[in-house]
Design an enzyme around this catalytic site. Structure first.
Site, short mmCIF file in Angstrom:
data_model
loop_
_atom_site.label_atom_id
_atom_site.label_comp_id
_atom_site.label_asym_id
_atom_site.label_seq_id
_atom_site.Cartn_x
_atom_site.Cartn_y
_atom_site.Cartn_z
N SER A 1 -5.58 5.52 -0.94
CA SER A 1 -5.27 4.24 -0.30
C SER A 1 -5.74 4.23 1.15
CB SER A 1 -3.77 3.96 -0.35
OG SER A 1 -3.49 2.88 0.53
N HIS B 1 -8.39 2.50 -3.22
CA HIS B 1 -7.26 1.56 -3.30
C HIS B 1 -7.15 0.78 -1.99
CE1 HIS B 1 -3.31 0.38 -5.01
NE2 HIS B 1 -2.86 0.43 -3.76
N ASP C 1 -4.99 -2.13 0.01
CA ASP C 1 -3.69 -2.82 0.05
C ASP C 1 -3.77 -4.08 0.89
OD1 ASP C 1 -1.84 -1.05 -1.43
OD2 ASP C 1 -2.45 0.42 0.08
N MET D 1 -1.72 -7.19 2.29
CA MET D 1 -0.34 -7.64 2.54
C MET D 1 -0.36 -8.90 3.39
SD MET D 1 1.29 -4.01 3.62
CE MET D 1 1.02 -2.52 2.64
N HIS E 1 -5.03 -4.07 -4.45
CA HIS E 1 -3.60 -4.28 -4.72
C HIS E 1 -3.12 -5.44 -3.85
CE1 HIS E 1 0.69 -2.32 -4.36
NE2 HIS E 1 0.73 -3.46 -4.99
N MET F 1 -0.47 -7.66 -2.38
CA MET F 1 0.96 -7.85 -2.12
C MET F 1 1.10 -9.17 -1.38
SD MET F 1 1.74 -3.93 -1.14
CE MET F 1 0.00 -3.56 -1.03
N MET G 1 5.27 0.66 -8.66
CA MET G 1 5.54 1.00 -7.27
C MET G 1 6.61 2.08 -7.24
SD MET G 1 3.54 -0.64 -5.18
CE MET G 1 4.27 0.23 -3.80
N ASP H 1 2.03 4.26 -7.29
CA ASP H 1 1.68 4.00 -5.90
C ASP H 1 2.90 4.13 -4.99
OD1 ASP H 1 0.52 3.12 -3.56
OD2 ASP H 1 0.22 1.05 -4.23
C1 DX5 Z 1 2.48 0.49 -0.11
C2 DX5 Z 1 1.07 0.51 -0.61
C3 DX5 Z 1 0.56 1.87 -0.91
C4 DX5 Z 1 0.51 2.79 0.29
C5 DX5 Z 1 0.79 4.18 -0.20
O1 DX5 Z 1 2.96 -0.80 -0.10
O2 DX5 Z 1 0.97 -0.23 -1.82
O3 DX5 Z 1 -0.70 1.83 -1.55
O4 DX5 Z 1 -0.72 2.77 0.96
O5 DX5 Z 1 0.90 5.02 0.88
P1 DX5 Z 1 1.52 6.49 0.75
O6 DX5 Z 1 0.68 7.24 -0.24
O7 DX5 Z 1 1.43 7.02 2.14
O8 DX5 Z 1 2.94 6.31 0.27
ZN ZN Z 2 -0.96 -0.08 -2.97
#
Ligand code: DX5
Ligand code: ZN
Length: 216
Positions: free
Chosen positions: A8, A33, A35, A37, A66, A68, A137, A175
């Site tokens: 990620s 990956h 993310d 948000m 991903h 969010m 998650m 994740d």
């Molecule tokens: C959290 C994200 C993850 C995050 C994971 O909301 O969806 O992908 O980057 O990070 P680590 O591996 O540090 O928990």
């Molecule tokens: Zn993620």
């Protein structure tokens, strides 16, 4: 069963993204990956479309995006254009999940559905055959570097059973809080793909960290 690793980018050094992408290209990582948000679905804002577009020409691995965000349907075409190969939306953000999944597939991407830690796996039983990937998650979404929630193992086992019973070929992705201490147990429980942010990008040797997860 495949054993996939999707580092990620959230934990990367954003001042030196080019170097980070070159590391990913050289590594045993299967996907990258990403993310996204929106500050509404989750209490944090990450990076967006211009960052994906900048990375795309350099990146040699598929983009595992991903989302969010609320109302992800509005952005399916936008993320396809930005380079996504796999697009995951949250169950909790999709009142018409079946339609959203078809929308993603009609745009030539693999479709993923993510469940927050409190959302039961059983809610997927009528859609599992349509979904290419389920992202469980293992922390509350929004931030990297959080502690892994142990109940995730129960969810992996239950989901694996559902997939087998229905003869589906859905990939199980995990994740949040994934590292060398839980990777093997997750694969053993039935996970196919591990996402890891901190455990890769904050490690002294990210290449070795990826190799370690892949061969856990
Ligand atoms: C959290 C994200 C993850 C995050 C994971 O909301 O969806 O992908 O980057 O990070 P680590 O591996 O540090 O928990
Ligand atoms: Zn993620």
């Amino acid at each position: 069963m495949p054993r996939l690793v999707s580092p990620s980018l959230l934990a990367a050094d954003f001042l030196h993204l080019e170097k980070e992408i070159e590391m990913i290209n050289k590594s045993q990582a299967d996907w990258l990956h990403l993310d996204i948000m929106d500050g509404v679905f989750v209490p944090n804002i990450s990076y967006g479309i211009p960052v994906l577009e900048s990375i795309k020409p350099l990146l040699k691995k598929p983009m595992d995006v991903h989302l969010m965000i609320v109302d992800p349907d509005r952005y399916v075409e936008v993320f396809r254009k930005a380079g996504a190969e796999i697009l995951t939306v949250h169950y909790e953000a999709c009142p018409h999940l079946h339609r959203t999944i078809q929308h993603i597939k009609d745009n030539g991407m693999k479709a993923g559905v993510s469940l927050n830690p409190h959302t039961p796996v059983s809610l997927l039983k009528n859609i599992i055959n349509d979904v290419d990937m389920v992202l469980l998650m293992s922390v509350n979404p929004g931030f990297g570097g959080q502690k892994f929630i142990e109940n995730t193992y129960n969810k992996v086992i239950e989901l694996r059973k559902m997939i087998e019973q229905q003869g589906a070929s859905t990939i199980i992705q995990i994740d949040g809080g994934v590292d060398s201490t839980n990777a093997k147990a997750l694969y053993d429980a039935g996970a196919d793909c591990l996402v890891a942010g901190s455990a890769v990008f904050r490690s002294k040797d990210p290449l070795l960290a990826i190799e370690g997860l892949k061969n856990a």
